[in-house]
Design an enzyme around this catalytic site. Structure first.
Site, PDB file in Angstrom:
ATOM      1  N   GLU A 112      39.530  -5.895  32.070  1.00 54.66           N
ATOM      2  CA  GLU A 112      39.645  -4.903  30.996  1.00 54.66           C
ATOM      3  C   GLU A 112      39.906  -3.521  31.584  1.00 54.66           C
ATOM      4  OE1 GLU A 112      36.018  -4.405  28.645  1.00 54.66           O
ATOM      5  OE2 GLU A 112      34.829  -5.055  30.346  1.00 54.66           O
ATOM      6  N   LYS A 161      39.474   0.285  32.766  1.00 51.01           N
ATOM      7  CA  LYS A 161      38.355   1.109  33.203  1.00 51.01           C
ATOM      8  C   LYS A 161      38.498   2.439  32.481  1.00 51.01           C
ATOM      9  CE  LYS A 161      35.702   2.583  37.194  1.00 51.01           C
ATOM     10  NZ  LYS A 161      35.442   3.949  36.758  1.00 51.01           N
ATOM     11  N   ASP A 165      38.078   6.121  31.144  1.00 51.26           N
ATOM     12  CA  ASP A 165      37.752   7.365  31.825  1.00 51.26           C
ATOM     13  C   ASP A 165      37.053   8.288  30.835  1.00 51.26           C
ATOM     14  OD1 ASP A 165      37.585   9.141  33.849  1.00 51.26           O
ATOM     15  OD2 ASP A 165      39.706   9.699  33.855  1.00 51.26           O
ATOM     16  N   TYR A 197      31.187  -2.396  26.825  1.00 49.27           N
ATOM     17  CA  TYR A 197      31.714  -3.322  27.833  1.00 49.27           C
ATOM     18  C   TYR A 197      30.683  -4.069  28.663  1.00 49.27           C
ATOM     19  CZ  TYR A 197      31.305   1.098  30.439  1.00 49.27           C
ATOM     20  OH  TYR A 197      30.869   2.263  30.959  1.00 49.27           O
ATOM     21  N   LYS A 242      41.071   0.612  40.980  1.00 47.84           N
ATOM     22  CA  LYS A 242      41.514   1.928  40.503  1.00 47.84           C
ATOM     23  C   LYS A 242      43.017   2.098  40.695  1.00 47.84           C
ATOM     24  CE  LYS A 242      37.746   4.789  40.890  1.00 47.84           C
ATOM     25  NZ  LYS A 242      37.495   6.080  40.459  1.00 47.84           N
ATOM     26  N   CYS A 275      40.280  44.354  37.215  1.00 45.14           N
ATOM     27  CA  CYS A 275      41.425  43.758  36.541  1.00 45.14           C
ATOM     28  C   CYS A 275      42.683  44.030  37.359  1.00 45.14           C
ATOM     29  CB  CYS A 275      41.547  44.358  35.145  1.00 45.14           C
ATOM     30  SG  CYS A 275      43.090  43.930  34.341  1.00 45.14           S
ATOM     31  N   CYS A 278      45.018  46.709  35.146  1.00 44.53           N
ATOM     32  CA  CYS A 278      44.651  48.105  34.879  1.00 44.53           C
ATOM     33  C   CYS A 278      43.689  48.656  35.923  1.00 44.53           C
ATOM     34  CB  CYS A 278      44.036  48.240  33.495  1.00 44.53           C
ATOM     35  SG  CYS A 278      42.396  47.520  33.375  1.00 44.53           S
ATOM     36  N   CYS A 314      38.237  41.439  31.707  1.00 41.74           N
ATOM     37  CA  CYS A 314      38.563  42.854  31.728  1.00 41.74           C
ATOM     38  C   CYS A 314      38.136  43.376  30.364  1.00 41.74           C
ATOM     39  CB  CYS A 314      40.059  43.061  31.916  1.00 41.74           C
ATOM     40  SG  CYS A 314      40.506  44.799  31.707  1.00 41.74           S
ATOM     41  N   CYS A 326      43.559  48.209  28.510  1.00 42.87           N
ATOM     42  CA  CYS A 326      44.253  47.534  29.612  1.00 42.87           C
ATOM     43  C   CYS A 326      45.620  47.049  29.127  1.00 42.87           C
ATOM     44  CB  CYS A 326      43.422  46.348  30.094  1.00 42.87           C
ATOM     45  SG  CYS A 326      44.350  45.280  31.225  1.00 42.87           S
TER      46      CYS A 326
HETATM   47  S1  IVH Z   1      31.185  -2.604  33.669  1.00 40.58           S
HETATM   48  C1  IVH Z   1      27.443  -2.970  36.879  1.00 40.58           C
HETATM   49  N1  IVH Z   1      33.383  -2.058  32.469  1.00 40.58           N
HETATM   50  O1  IVH Z   1      32.675   2.492  35.516  1.00 40.58           O
HETATM   51  C2  IVH Z   1      28.359  -2.006  36.246  1.00 40.58           C
HETATM   52  N2  IVH Z   1      32.295  -0.272  33.594  1.00 40.58           N
HETATM   53  O2  IVH Z   1      31.446   2.323  38.325  1.00 40.58           O
HETATM   54  C3  IVH Z   1      28.967  -2.584  35.005  1.00 40.58           C
HETATM   55  N3  IVH Z   1      33.461   1.889  33.375  1.00 40.58           N
HETATM   56  O3  IVH Z   1      29.961   4.439  35.114  1.00 40.58           O
HETATM   57  C4  IVH Z   1      29.963  -1.661  34.436  1.00 40.58           C
HETATM   58  N4  IVH Z   1      35.108   1.162  32.123  1.00 40.58           N
HETATM   59  O4  IVH Z   1      31.166   4.134  33.017  1.00 40.58           O
HETATM   60  C5  IVH Z   1      32.392  -1.556  33.204  1.00 40.58           C
HETATM   61  N5  IVH Z   1      35.367  -1.744  31.297  1.00 40.58           N
HETATM   62  C6  IVH Z   1      34.370  -1.243  32.028  1.00 40.58           C
HETATM   63  C7  IVH Z   1      34.307   0.106  32.397  1.00 40.58           C
HETATM   64  C8  IVH Z   1      33.262   0.566  33.190  1.00 40.58           C
HETATM   65  C9  IVH Z   1      34.574   2.229  32.703  1.00 40.58           C
HETATM   66  C10 IVH Z   1      32.675   2.846  34.172  1.00 40.58           C
HETATM   67  C11 IVH Z   1      31.259   2.973  33.778  1.00 40.58           C
HETATM   68  C12 IVH Z   1      30.488   3.161  35.052  1.00 40.58           C
HETATM   69  C13 IVH Z   1      31.499   2.991  36.106  1.00 40.58           C
HETATM   70  C14 IVH Z   1      30.985   1.996  37.094  1.00 40.58           C
END
Ligand code: IVH
Length: 746
Positions: A157, A159, A161, A272, A391, A485, A488, A503, A508
């Protein structure tokens, strides 16, 4: 919400009123069936009636926010909500925390309390390349020895942000929301998280398998890219610093002590991972996510089990290239992959479509799907052996920081901007990156001459990520924003509660140029033909020292400058002359008081009616104005006390500007000072509707709050409708609005 037929939806006994007389599902809830339902409730005790309404509303919340398949229209939903509010008002003792009406009841906090997680919130091991995914599988296979399956099922899935959060449900009720913190102890941010519409306050029991006694889940709070852009536009309009990226916006919002701020910003949740859970078991990650969805929680959605990888790619490519990407949770972005090969394909594909996703991600998470295998694999240090975060390489590049310029905004804010040797990042040539403020420069220890790594944050704003220290010149020195500043030369100041230097010299030239550009804008004094360059020229020539000086410009004066044509000078003087016929709202907006956007200026003008009333306003009176919050009231009263606003008002009038007084809104006979918020597409343009409301004695506010009287919702109305419902604000459609206008005109 559009009404949608759906024949085979499983139905909970809670929502029995949805069945029609013949026992079939009443999918299309018409006005008639709503009133039938209300009638049916008449025999009920007030508590029964309230409980039924809440159950119905929760059902529709789930359909809308989790399944993205609403069954009823916004209007019908709002009717239900209004009925609940009215009934609860009648029987206030029956109001309970878990009522859908109670999302924004929370008071402002002094600080967040610290809470230990029942189970630590661990982190993930990162991998950065396709090869790392093979290595991850190899390690898992080795660890499991002969228990390893021939082909691993990997749950893949995105990750997200955003900001990691833990939700604690006890006996089905949301008791706590806790940030990750250091993984062991986090901060309790429940009152903010309650305001997120997709977070259920009560779990559902769709399959009647029972509600787990303890149900802790982890997920990510994010802000969609589109919402982020809209928020930043309004931040800027109010003279506030924009957020650097959606993650900062989400995290900054959750850290606000006043839950009303969280309520006013659109956030989303994606669940998740399980935390401590009692009373329910899952065999796998995909079963966990399916169950989370059934219990009413939003997930990103899992691709159908029988979909091949090619079909998955095909479906998502099509879905994501459409402007309207459709319901988010139905993107089905997560997928159970067979083996490392498919997991690698998943990684590569998601990386390719990353920019088209409606939210920011920084990689994919690959988890061994089978929970028994997860248990066998266990943990090393603070991360599980059964998962890896693959990543994406950020869109970064190295370049040299040639100098740091200090820009002066119209509010006097001094912003350090890094000017770099041009470099391409993700197909765009970048030269400038904001460094925000001194604290940010110190944190990154950025120095002129440094080789720096830059990246595009949130797809748009370039950012200096870090310095390549190995390439630092020996002669380099830490950079300090000069205490004056740059334009000015006046000493700058750092207000206690702010990160930026300002400023504060009202004369100015940089502040002046910025203020003048704002002053002449179309929605302000509306002086046509006076562009940025010309303003710079006039200021540099010493013609303009404050906005009111514009009204001393003459054709002769303009023509005394080089390269000025007679015709355009005449035109300019004519349009300055025309702008003299103005309104109180325009003048207040034009003078650019910090935090006062156009909407607030109108609210102030309507409330105070005349320049004198406004200029004499105290903080207490300012707070009473619709759309004016505490910060704004302080900023306005400070500006009024300083005297320059008063002086400008007086001088403008002396020089012939006619400030039409706003009729104080009568409380009867017209729209009676009612406060409207507009959303969605209406048969008339926004500005026209605004003018119409104001002409009839109403106010138009920009965001829904408890002070709002009506939300006028057009086609495709968005999250404001939910918010209005949450706050008990009446939602009206175009036809109701027209009736109100007709009556106001009588
Ligand atoms: S599973 C044991 N699934 O990644 C950890 N984490 O490094 C289980 N994160 O701070 C986490 N998307 O905020 C999981 N689909 C996802 C995620 C996810 C983002 C972040 C989470 C955590 C960091 C872990």
């Amino acid at each position: 919400m559009s009404t949608q037929a759906n024949g085979n939806q499983q139905i909970n006994k809670e929502i029995w009123p949805l069945r029609n007389a013949t026992g079939h599902l009443a999918i299309e809830i018409s006005d008639a069936s709503i009133s039938r339902m209300a009638k049916r409730s008449e025999a009920d005790t007030p508590l029964e009636k309230i409980e039924k309404l809440r159950a119905l509303i929760r059902h529709h919340d789930y359909r809308y926010h989790v399944l993205d398949r609403p069954e009823i229209s916004d209007r019908d939903y709002d009717l239900l909500f209004s009925e609940l509010l009215a009934t609860e008002q009648q029987f206030p003792d029956l109001i309970s925390d878990d009522s859908p009406s109670q999302r924004v009841g929370g008071a402002t906090l002094e600080e967040f309390s610290k809470i230990a997680h029942r189970q630590p919130m661990l982190s993930l091991q990162n991998s950065y390349s396709v090869e790392d995914i093979d290595a991850f599988e190899e390690r898992a296979r080795k660890e499991l020895n002969n228990q390893a399956p021939e082909v691993f099922e990997f749950f893949c899935e995105p990750k997200f942000d955003g900001l990691a959060i833990e939700l604690v449900y006890e006996n089905g009720r949301l008791e706590k929301a806790i940030t990750r913190g250091d993984g062991t102890v986090g901060e309790e941010v429940t009152s903010n998280v309650r305001t997120i519409p997709s977070v259920p306050l009560l779990l559902r029991d769709v399959n009647e398998t029972g509600i787990p006694r303890l149900y802790e889940v982890r997920g990510e709070i994010v802000m969609l890219k589109a919402d982020f852009q809209a928020i930043n536009e309004s931040q800027q309009e109010a003279g506030e610093m924009p957020f650097a990226n959606p993650r900062n916006a989400a995290a900054g919002t959750i850290r606000q002590l006043d839950p009303k701020i969280a309520a006013s910003r659109p956030l989303r949740l994606f669940v998740y991972a399980p935390g401590a859970i009692e009373g329910i078991k899952f065999k796998s990650q995909d079963e966990f996510e399916g169950k989370a969805k059934d219990l009413g929680l939003p997930i990103v959605g899992v691709a159908p089990a029988n979909e091949t990888f090619a079909q998955f790619e095909d479906r998502l490519t099509r879905q994501l290239s459409r402007a309207d990407k459709g319901p988010l949770h139905r993107l089905g972005l997560a997928r159970v992959s067979r083996g490392a090969e498919e997991a690698k394909q998943y990684y590569a594909f998601i990386q390719k479509v990353r920019a088209k996703l409606p939210f920011d991600i920084d990689g994919v998470v690959i988890k061994v799907n089978d929970f028994r295998l997860q248990e066998d694999l266990g943990f090393v240090a603070r991360s599980p052996r059964w998962a890896t975060a693959a990543k994406f390489p950020p869109e970064q590049a190295e370049t040299v920081l040639e100098r740091i310029e200090i820009q002066v905004g119209r509010t006097g804010a001094l912003t350090p901007v890094g000017v770099m040797r041009p470099v391409k990042v993700g197909g765009v040539t970048i030269t400038n990156a904001t460094l925000h403020n001194q604290a940010e420069i110190d944190r990154k220890d950025v120095r002129v001459g440094d080789t720096v790594v830059i990246q595009r944050a949130g797809d748009v704003i370039p950012e200096i990520v870090r310095v390549v220290e190995a390439k630092r010149l020996k002669s380099s020195k830490p950079f300090l924003i000069p205490p004056f500043c740059p334009v000015c030369g006046a000493p700058s100041e750092k207000p206690d509660d702010e990160a930026v230097l300002r400023c504060v010299n009202l004369t100015c030239p940089a502040v002046l140029k910025g203020s003048l550009k704002h002053f002449v804008a179309r929605r302000a004094m509306n002086i046509e033909g006076l562009g940025d360059k010309l303003i710079d020229t006039f200021v540099d020539a010493g013609f303009l020292k404050r906005p009111s000086d514009l009204y001393t410009l003459t054709t002769e004066k303009i023509l005394s400058l080089e390269r000025q044509g007679e015709k355009s000078a005449q035109n300019l003087v004519a349009s300055i002359e025309a702008s003299k016929q103005s309104t109180l709202a325009r003048v207040i907006f034009a003078l650019g008081i910090r935090h006062v956007g156009e909407t607030t200026a109108k609210a102030l003008a309507s409330y105070f009616g005349s320049p004198d009333e406004f200029l004499g306003a105290t903080e207490d009176r300012l707070i009473a104005v619709p759309d004016v919050g505490a910060t704004m009231a302080v900023s306005i009263s400070q500006a009024l006390e300083r005297g320059d606003v008063k002086a400008e008002f007086a001088r403008l009038q002396e020089l012939g500007v006619i400030i039409e007084e706003s009729k104080k809104k009568a409380t009867s006979g017209s729209l009676g000072g009612k406060k409207y918020v507009i959303t969605g597409t209406l048969p008339m343009g926004r500005d026209e509707v605004k003018d119409l409301i104001e002409a009839n004695g109403g106010f138009v506010l920009s965001s829904v709050s408890k002070k709002t009287d009506f939300l006028l919702a057009g086609e495709d109305a968005g999250s404001k409708v939910q918010k209005a419902a949450d706050l008990g604000v009446a939602v009206i459609d175009w036809s109701v609005f027209q009736t109100q206008i007709a009556e106001a005109g009588d």
